[in-house]
Scaffold this active site. Structure first.
Site, PDB file in Angstrom:
ATOM      1  N   ASP A 128       0.837  -1.191   0.000  1.00 40.81           N
ATOM      2  CA  ASP A 128       0.000   0.000   0.000  1.00 40.81           C
ATOM      3  C   ASP A 128       0.883   1.256   0.000  1.00 40.81           C
ATOM      4  O   ASP A 128       1.707   1.419  -0.885  1.00 40.81           O
ATOM      5  CB  ASP A 128      -0.948  -0.070   1.202  1.00 40.81           C
ATOM      6  N   HIS A 149      -7.077  -6.995   0.889  1.00 38.53           N
ATOM      7  CA  HIS A 149      -5.991  -6.024   0.776  1.00 38.53           C
ATOM      8  C   HIS A 149      -4.866  -6.299   1.771  1.00 38.53           C
ATOM      9  O   HIS A 149      -3.686  -6.127   1.449  1.00 38.53           O
ATOM     10  CB  HIS A 149      -6.560  -4.622   1.005  1.00 38.53           C
TER      11      HIS A 149
END
Length: 292
Positions: free
Chosen positions: A107, A272
């Site tokens: 990320d 994620h």
């Protein structure tokens, strides 16, 4: 007491004027630096780091502005550019005795890792990026109603003041939303780790917003300049990400390959927070990268 990485030593390392990073270090062997994402801290790597530390030196810092690392004022916007944050990581590694190292990021940490590999190719031997697109490409594919999934990107891109005020007023709800919405297995983030993430984010709203604001401004300029100059990543690169392309209408592997000719692109079915949901698979993918 907040959780820590078991059997890791914690250090506070100066990396710039008035800025020190909080880092966990363990293991021996070739060095690997692991960079966390949003809304997390270095704790997201707790399982993968323990695995890799059996035969590598593993360094897990909190990025500037996050966790227990320093949180300088945003200033003119350069304090949270990925170029500045990447320089932090190279300085950190050198301070710990490593002029060359492998780098993996998730990320926001992947954006820092990407910039470090572009700006410091002699330092980064291997690059892994988890569940992200380069900043310039991300903004180019975010359009129409599909962009609603990235509402936070647009909120935190606004001028200083309003984003910080809105987020601070409901910090746990805001950051907790992503911890809930972006995981496919809530058990992957136990209650003590979740509480640590929320505590860290609550104390870092201005710097987190500054990080995102930079990605809507100076980071785009840096990426565009490198694209215009034909800059590419010369080291082996692995990208693991959810199949956003089929959902949002783009070819993620092609976007990454334009930057990284020596690319292994893997679409995954995890949520994620894949380093917490499937740590054995992520550790294996990193080991496969390091073997290239």
């Amino acid at each position: 007491m907040a959780p820590t990485l078991a059997h890791f030593d914690y250090q506070r390392v100066p990396v710039a004027d008035g800025v020190s990073l909080h880092a966990a270090v363990a293991g021996t062997g070739s060095p690997v630096v692991l960079l966390h994402g949003f809304p997390q801290t270095h704790l997201m790597w707790r399982h993968v780091a323990a695995d890799l530390a059996t035969d590598h030196t593993v360094i897990c810092p909190d990025l500037r502005g996050y966790g227990a690392s320093d949180k300088p004022a945003e200033g003119d916007g350069t304090a949270y550019s990925k170029r500045t944050m990447a320089a932090d990581i190279v300085t950190l590694a050198r301070a710990l005795g490593h002029d060359r190292f492998a780098l993996a990021g998730h990320d926001r940490g992947a954006l820092v890792a990407f910039r470090a590999a572009l700006d410091h190719p002699s330092a980064v031997t291997h690059l892994a990026c988890l569940d992200v697109l380069p900043t310039l490409d991300m903004w180019e594919v975010m359009q129409g109603t599909s962009a609603a999934v990235g509402f936070h990107l647009y909120l935190m891109a606004q001028p200083p003041g309003l984003p910080e005020q809105l987020i601070s007023a409901s910090a746990d709800a805001f950051f907790g939303h992503f911890l809930d919405a972006w995981t496919s297995d809530p058990r992957a983030i136990p209650s003590d780790v979740r509480a640590a993430y929320l505590d860290a984010c609550r104390a870092a709203v201005p710097s987190i917003v500054a990080d995102y604001r930079a990605s809507a401004g100076i980071d785009v300029k840096h990426d565009q300049a490198d694209r215009d100059a034909g800059q590419q990543l010369g080291m082996p690169v692995a990208v693991l990400q959810q199949d956003w392309g089929s959902a949002l209408g783009f070819d993620a592997a092609a976007l990454w390959r334009a930057w990284a000719p020596d690319l292994r692109h893997i679409s995954v079915t995890y949520g994620h927070f894949m380093a917490e949901e499937a740590p054995a698979d992520i550790a294996k993918a990193l080991r496969d990268l390091l073997a290239r």
